[in-house]
Design a protein around this motif. Sequence first.
Motif, PDB file in Angstrom:
ATOM      1  N   TYR A   1     -34.555 -20.249 -30.416  1.00 19.45           N
ATOM      2  CA  TYR A   1     -35.015 -19.316 -31.313  1.00 19.45           C
ATOM      3  C   TYR A   1     -33.670 -18.541 -31.965  1.00 19.45           C
ATOM      4  O   TYR A   1     -32.659 -18.690 -31.623  1.00 19.45           O
ATOM      5  N   LYS A   2     -34.087 -17.698 -33.073  1.00 16.17           N
ATOM      6  CA  LYS A   2     -32.911 -17.016 -33.777  1.00 16.17           C
ATOM      7  C   LYS A   2     -33.170 -15.677 -33.290  1.00 16.17           C
ATOM      8  O   LYS A   2     -34.070 -14.966 -33.378  1.00 16.17           O
TER       9      LYS A   2
ATOM     10  N   LEU B   1     -29.234 -14.546 -27.914  1.00 13.08           N
ATOM     11  CA  LEU B   1     -29.705 -15.643 -27.355  1.00 13.08           C
ATOM     12  C   LEU B   1     -29.003 -16.069 -26.358  1.00 13.08           C
ATOM     13  O   LEU B   1     -27.718 -16.242 -26.138  1.00 13.08           O
TER      14      LEU B   1
ATOM     15  N   ASP C   1     -40.887 -16.421 -26.104  1.00 16.09           N
ATOM     16  CA  ASP C   1     -39.493 -16.663 -26.585  1.00 16.09           C
ATOM     17  C   ASP C   1     -38.685 -15.749 -25.519  1.00 16.09           C
ATOM     18  O   ASP C   1     -37.086 -15.810 -25.595  1.00 16.09           O
TER      19      ASP C   1
ATOM     20  N   LEU D   1     -34.557 -15.707 -25.597  1.00 14.11           N
ATOM     21  CA  LEU D   1     -34.250 -14.564 -26.080  1.00 14.11           C
ATOM     22  C   LEU D   1     -34.161 -13.262 -25.297  1.00 14.11           C
ATOM     23  O   LEU D   1     -34.990 -13.276 -24.040  1.00 14.11           O
TER      24      LEU D   1
END
Length: 350
Positions: free
Chosen positions: A24-25, A32, A95, A104
Amino acid sequence: MPEQKALYLTEKFGAFSMGTAPIYKPGPEEVLVRVEAAGLNPADWIVQSYGVIVEEYPVILGIDIAGTIVGLGEGVTRFKKGDRILTGGKIGQSDHGGFQQYMLAYDFATAKIPDEMSFDEAATLTVALCAAMVALYHDGVDAIGGTCGLTLPWEGRGRGKYQGEPVLVLGGAGSVGQAAIQLLKLSGFSPIITTSSLQNADWLKQLGATHIIDRKLPSEAIGAEIRRITSKSFTTVFDAAGLPETQNFGYDLLASGGTMAAVRPDAVQPEKKVEDKKSFFMFGGVSLPQNRKLGTSFFSKLTEMLERGDIKPNRIEVVPNGLEGIVPALGKLKAGVSCVKLVAHPQETV
Ligand SMILES: NC(=O)c1ccc[n+]([C@@H]2O[C@H](COP(=O)([O-])OP(=O)(O)OC[C@H]3O[C@@H](n4cnc5c(N)ncnc54)[C@H](OP(=O)(O)O)[C@@H]3O)[C@@H](O)[C@H]2O)c1
């Protein structure tokens, strides 16, 4: 897009299955994390067995995490890449789940861990501490369930404030019970009386419990032991077992004006309830908006508390076989563990 390995719960009441997920960004105020250690919690098997809490599937679970920061979202100033941290996942949001190799996390709910603390140790702490912290110290504004409303021991002159006041922690040997004992010690409560299997007594004394009573005794005998230790009734009771029998037992020992927090839904018999004794089921999810202010305060001081030894991690048992090992380990957790946290290593997934 780069991919990673992840453990999915495929559907409500379904099976766990290995798969892949994108790396993920991080968005604003997110980091992250390369997940080095993921602690297992009862919530992880409760979601699968009872079909509660999570509505969207497939889902990546895992809410107790330690790892290394490898990416920073906009506005993150407290951390840099390479920092060793602990954090919590957000249950139901894949996420932000820890049963994968990268996830995240919210920067406000993240803290650096001391050099001498291992990732495994750090992965035992977040969920238990947040559950106990929210129940004991929330200021009450929009509190979910309720709060004991105690003064924060990590800010101002809150430390030691409740000197001489007795407190009762039912089920002190669980992860949440251990966290509650340590926070209540910082608050100054004394005596800190807890119930546990007696093989855990020495460990619980190291954490701050002053008296350990065999939890397997009949409740009348536990009550008599408590009366021998203190004649005062309790303004605060923390039920870290949360069973109907422990909740009803704890409620009976509350003083007028007292409050009992329980880790499971309120099971105090309605006919027992009186206006001036409160009991509530806490929800310790620190990423919830109602808990964010408290979480921000707590995580900003957590590293110092860990460095000073104010808060000690639970004992650990490492789960073999990376993410796949989580599936049998959840069965073991469901069957019952004593005074230990099961911890998996997502990076060791074959
Ligand atoms: N609401 C929330 O936000 C929240 C957050 C986290 C957890 N929870 C819930 O809190 C509960 C505890 O979680 P945890 O992570 O602490 O679990 P855990 O570490 O797996 O708890 C295991 C411990 O429970 C103790 N225990 C079992 N039955 C007991 C009884 N009748 N009296 C006293 N102690 C008893 C055992 O004590 P001995 O070893 O002494 O036998 C054992 O050490 C779970 O139900 C979990 O779902 C709720």
